[in-house]
Design a protein around this motif. Structure first.
Motif, short mmCIF file in Angstrom:
data_model
loop_
_atom_site.label_atom_id
_atom_site.label_comp_id
_atom_site.label_asym_id
_atom_site.label_seq_id
_atom_site.Cartn_x
_atom_site.Cartn_y
_atom_site.Cartn_z
N ASP A 51 78.60 50.25 -134.72
CA ASP A 51 78.51 50.26 -133.27
C ASP A 51 79.26 51.45 -132.68
OD1 ASP A 51 81.18 49.56 -133.58
OD2 ASP A 51 80.99 47.59 -132.63
N SER A 52 79.51 52.45 -133.50
CA SER A 52 80.18 53.67 -133.02
C SER A 52 79.40 54.27 -131.85
CB SER A 52 80.26 54.69 -134.17
OG SER A 52 80.81 55.91 -133.72
N GLY A 53 80.12 54.64 -130.81
CA GLY A 53 79.48 55.19 -129.62
C GLY A 53 78.89 54.16 -128.70
N GLY A 54 79.09 52.86 -129.02
CA GLY A 54 78.61 51.80 -128.15
C GLY A 54 77.19 51.37 -128.39
N ALA A 55 76.54 51.84 -129.49
CA ALA A 55 75.17 51.45 -129.80
C ALA A 55 75.10 50.95 -131.24
CB ALA A 55 74.23 52.64 -129.62
N ASP A 56 74.10 50.09 -131.51
CA ASP A 56 73.92 49.57 -132.87
C ASP A 56 72.92 50.44 -133.61
OD1 ASP A 56 75.57 47.16 -132.71
OD2 ASP A 56 74.07 46.47 -131.26
N ASN A 57 73.40 51.20 -134.59
CA ASN A 57 72.55 52.08 -135.37
C ASN A 57 72.84 51.91 -136.86
OD1 ASN A 57 71.45 53.39 -133.02
ND2 ASN A 57 73.36 54.54 -132.85
N VAL A 58 71.91 52.38 -137.68
CA VAL A 58 72.09 52.36 -139.13
C VAL A 58 72.19 53.79 -139.62
CG1 VAL A 58 71.03 51.76 -141.34
CG2 VAL A 58 70.92 50.17 -139.41
N TYR A 59 73.19 54.03 -140.46
CA TYR A 59 73.48 55.36 -140.98
C TYR A 59 73.42 55.36 -142.50
CZ TYR A 59 75.44 56.10 -136.29
OH TYR A 59 75.60 56.20 -134.93
N SER A 60 73.37 56.55 -143.06
CA SER A 60 73.55 56.72 -144.50
C SER A 60 74.74 57.64 -144.72
CB SER A 60 72.30 57.31 -145.16
OG SER A 60 72.07 58.64 -144.72
N VAL A 61 75.38 57.50 -145.88
CA VAL A 61 76.51 58.33 -146.24
C VAL A 61 76.65 58.27 -147.75
CG1 VAL A 61 78.25 56.48 -146.12
CG2 VAL A 61 78.92 58.84 -145.60
N LYS A 62 77.18 59.29 -148.35
CA LYS A 62 77.46 59.26 -149.78
C LYS A 62 78.71 58.41 -150.03
CE LYS A 62 75.22 63.62 -151.02
NZ LYS A 62 74.14 62.89 -151.73
N PRO A 63 78.86 57.85 -151.22
CA PRO A 63 80.02 57.00 -151.49
C PRO A 63 81.36 57.66 -151.24
CG PRO A 63 78.37 56.67 -153.19
CD PRO A 63 77.90 57.82 -152.35
N ASP A 64 81.41 59.00 -151.30
CA ASP A 64 82.68 59.68 -151.04
C ASP A 64 82.89 59.99 -149.57
OD1 ASP A 64 80.91 61.76 -150.55
OD2 ASP A 64 81.68 63.07 -152.13
N GLY A 65 81.98 59.54 -148.71
CA GLY A 65 82.13 59.72 -147.27
C GLY A 65 81.48 60.96 -146.71
N THR A 66 80.82 61.75 -147.51
CA THR A 66 80.19 62.97 -147.04
C THR A 66 78.72 62.72 -146.67
OG1 THR A 66 79.57 63.66 -149.28
CG2 THR A 66 81.70 64.37 -148.45
N ALA A 67 78.14 63.68 -145.97
CA ALA A 67 76.71 63.69 -145.64
C ALA A 67 76.29 62.48 -144.81
CB ALA A 67 75.86 63.80 -146.91
N ARG A 68 77.08 62.14 -143.80
CA ARG A 68 76.72 61.04 -142.91
C ARG A 68 75.50 61.43 -142.08
NH1 ARG A 68 79.54 56.86 -139.54
NH2 ARG A 68 78.57 56.88 -137.49
N SER A 69 74.55 60.49 -141.93
CA SER A 69 73.33 60.79 -141.20
C SER A 69 72.81 59.54 -140.50
CB SER A 69 72.26 61.33 -142.16
OG SER A 69 71.04 61.58 -141.48
N LEU A 70 72.31 59.69 -139.28
CA LEU A 70 71.68 58.59 -138.56
C LEU A 70 70.27 58.37 -139.10
CD1 LEU A 70 71.44 56.55 -136.18
CD2 LEU A 70 70.67 58.47 -134.77
N LEU A 71 69.96 57.13 -139.49
CA LEU A 71 68.64 56.82 -140.02
C LEU A 71 67.81 55.97 -139.08
CD1 LEU A 71 69.34 55.95 -143.79
CD2 LEU A 71 68.55 58.12 -142.82
N LEU A 72 68.42 54.92 -138.52
CA LEU A 72 67.64 53.90 -137.82
C LEU A 72 68.36 53.47 -136.56
CD1 LEU A 72 65.03 52.21 -138.45
CD2 LEU A 72 66.55 50.50 -139.44
#
Length: 315
Positions: free
Chosen positions: A282-303
């Motif tokens: 809910d970061s930023g006040g909205a419900d979204n789905v993200y992807s990220v690598k297990p080490d925390g890199t390459a965060r990306s909004l998916l859905l």
């Protein structure tokens, strides 16, 4: 902290609490079949907080979505290994039940209804061969893990005896056992254990979630290659974050964090592949789905506008 920031923080926590109540509570009833299926081969199934229906979004275009149920009170949907079926929990007039709906659209059907001995069914997941479903339920006031055939027959309580409660099952890739969160009454789910499918016997994986995670709150999922598991856990500030445990070394690492939004909640993690996590936030006040690598890199909004998402099939 500014007044606006305080207000958003309160609404964020309230939303998380309401989500938990919807996912695990009883009461109300739901309607019948779906309304707008789409061509689905691989991608996400999820629900939305505003209507609690089951949705699908194919990875070819996550902006085009299909809704598979109407008037439902659905939670925690997950895909079968071939991607053709979705199992989810829903409320009924009598309590709760596990239900199935084709990912291509159709009428949802009951898989297993709750009863006096099997209450508050939730968090269902298909076995790797698609023949069984593991899930969490309440038994004598404690959380337990059950298994039922995908036909609705052959129910069994997987864990028996002992003082621990078990929840959030995830299948090992060979289908011989499930990984589950475990914990004592009033302490939360602070441990991870392996439950043998044949005997129900537990094998302790770890009694600690590391230095920061305090208790698993919504989901624990093994990676497709069986070497890691991802979970969401409450931290000292009261919010939830995503963590990864190496099942061989037992090392726990935090997959992501926010320096500019410390009140955000990250929940319901899963795997897009063995090297890419998915999670809701809910970061930023909205419900979204993200992807990220297990080490925390390459965060990306998916859905966007999605909660309790599950990606599949993994093959």
């Amino acid at each position: 902290m500014t007044p606006g920031r305080v207000a958003r923080r309160v609404l964020s926590l309230l939303g998380l609490a309401l989500m938990a109540c919807d996912a695990f509570g009883g009461g109300g009833g739901g309607g019948g079949g779906g309304t707008s299926p789409i061509a689905f081969a691989k991608g996400f199934t999820y629900v939305r907080k505003d209507d609690r229906n089951v949705y699908v979004a194919d990875e070819s275009n996550f902006q085009t979505v299909g809704v598979l149920t109407t008037g439902q009170t659905a939670s925690t949907p997950s895909l079968s290994p071939d991607g053709k079926q979705i199992v989810f929990a829903r409320k009924t007039a009598a309590g709760t039940e596990l239900a199935l709906v084709p990912s291509s659209g159709g009428t949802a059907s009951t898989l297993l209804a709750s009863n006096a001995n099997v209450a508050n069914v939730r968090t269902p997941v298909f076995s790797p061969d698609g023949t069984k479903v593991a899930f969490t339920f309440d038994s004598a006031g404690a959380a337990a893990v059950g298994v039922v055939d995908a036909t609705g027959s052959g129910f069994a309580k997987l864990n028996s005896g002992g003082s621990l409660g078990y929840a959030f099952p995830s299948w090992y890739p060979d289908g011989s056992a499930v990984l589950a969160a475990a914990g004592g009454a009033g302490l939360g789910f602070t441990q991870v254990e392996k439950l043998d499918l044949g005997t129900g016997a537990p094998t302790n994986i770890t009694n600690t979630l590391g230095t920061e995670a305090q208790a698993i709150v919504n989901r624990l999922v093994i990676s497709p290659d069986g070497t890691q598991a991802v979970f969401d856990a409450r931290v000292g500030s009261g919010v939830s974050r995503i963590f990864v445990i190496d099942l061989a070394t037992k090392k726990v690492t935090k997959a992501n964090d926010y320096t500019n939004d410390p009140g955000a909640n990250d929940t319901f993690p899963g795997w897009k592949s063995s090297t890419e996590l998915t999670f809701g936030s809910d970061s930023g006040g909205a419900d979204n789905v993200y992807s990220v690598k297990p080490d925390g890199t390459a965060r990306s909004l998916l859905l966007p506008n999605a909660i309790e998402a599950w990606f599949g099939p993994q093959k």
